[in-house]
Enzyme design. Structure first.
Site, PDB file in Angstrom:
ATOM      1  N   GLY A 113      27.171 -14.551  38.199  1.00  0.00           N
ATOM      2  CA  GLY A 113      27.564 -13.853  36.990  1.00  0.00           C
ATOM      3  C   GLY A 113      26.378 -13.410  36.162  1.00  0.00           C
ATOM      4  N   CYS A 114      26.065 -14.190  35.149  1.00  0.00           N
ATOM      5  CA  CYS A 114      25.047 -13.774  34.182  1.00  0.00           C
ATOM      6  C   CYS A 114      23.637 -13.773  34.752  1.00  0.00           C
ATOM      7  CB  CYS A 114      25.134 -14.647  32.932  1.00  0.00           C
ATOM      8  SG  CYS A 114      26.712 -14.451  32.067  1.00  0.00           S
ATOM      9  N   VAL A 115      23.348 -14.643  35.724  1.00  0.00           N
ATOM     10  CA  VAL A 115      22.023 -14.620  36.349  1.00  0.00           C
ATOM     11  C   VAL A 115      21.853 -13.333  37.143  1.00  0.00           C
ATOM     12  CG1 VAL A 115      20.540 -15.722  38.084  1.00  0.00           C
ATOM     13  CG2 VAL A 115      21.735 -17.111  36.379  1.00  0.00           C
TER      14      VAL A 115
ATOM     15  N   THR B 105      21.593 -10.313  34.807  1.00  0.00           N
ATOM     16  CA  THR B 105      20.314 -10.312  34.105  1.00  0.00           C
ATOM     17  C   THR B 105      19.172  -9.939  35.043  1.00  0.00           C
ATOM     18  OG1 THR B 105      21.068 -11.928  32.478  1.00  0.00           O
ATOM     19  CG2 THR B 105      18.689 -11.757  32.822  1.00  0.00           C
TER      20      THR B 105
END
Length: 211
Positions: free
Chosen positions: A151-153, A156
């Site tokens: 997800g966020c990793v 990013t």
């Protein structure tokens, strides 16, 4: 038609990024919501080990003069600042401002000189000042870890590349709720968007930079 083995199928994706002269360490959403086994966002059994590795790497980075940045997530009580992301994932109400789930664990509390970037969406860059902050510090490379890998990793790391910084994802300081998306996303990030390295590799890069 027979399907080629995975490694052979990806032989065309063989490029690599250099580690720059001005790195930063970015820890994405390493907060209680992903570490508590009873929480709906729990990032799996690897989360605790990832936090311990991240804390050690952060201490090493600070000692080498490398900036350490954290992200967290915060929403209004009605979630309107989360838009469709919040609507798609109602579980994000764990990050309503003031929630204990949104806090950093004691073993990975930001130091006074660290930078905290508060976000509403998956990427640490979207709708935040992160790119401007990194540019102001003349950062060229970002070591990345956090939750969750898929997800966020991932979001990013992709935006790190697209904003002109070399992303180095440290696999030992990432975790996901299941090994399959964790490994699949690390594989794809290495193939197309980032360098995926171990914590030992990251420590050696920090040592080399300190020299």
């Amino acid at each position: 038609m027979a399907v080629e083995p995975l490694a052979e199928n990806y032989l065309a994706f063989d490029g690599h990024l250099p580690f720059g002269k001005a790195p930063a360490l970015l820890l994405v959403d390493m907060v209680v919501a992903y570490i508590d086994p009873d929480a709906p966002l729990y990032a799996g059994p690897g989360a605790t080990a990832a936090v311990a590795e991240a804390a050690a790497l952060a201490d090493m980075a600070r000692g080498a003069g490398i900036p350490v940045l954290f992200t967290n997530v915060s929403y209004r009580a009605d979630g309107r600042d989360g838009g469709l992301f919040y609507r798609k994932l109602p579980v994000l109400r764990a990050f309503v401002a003031g929630s204990a789930s949104a806090g950093f664990p004691p073993e990975l509390t930001p130091h006074p000189d660290d930078i905290i970037v508060t976000k509403n969406y998956a990427s640490a860059f979207f709708g935040t000042s992160l790119a401007a902050t990194l540019n102001a510090m003349r950062i060229d490379t970002v070591l990345i870890g956090g939750f969750s890998t898929s997800g966020c990793v991932r979001a990013t790391a992709l935006d790190t590349l697209q904003h002109g910084f070399a992303p180095f994802v440290v696999r030992d300081i990432c975790a996901d709720r299941h090994p399959a998306p964790h490994e699949a996303n690390l594989f794809d990030l290495q193939a197309k968007y980032a360098e995926v390295i171990s914590a030992d590799d990251a420590r050696q890069l920090i040592r080399d930079r300190a020299r």
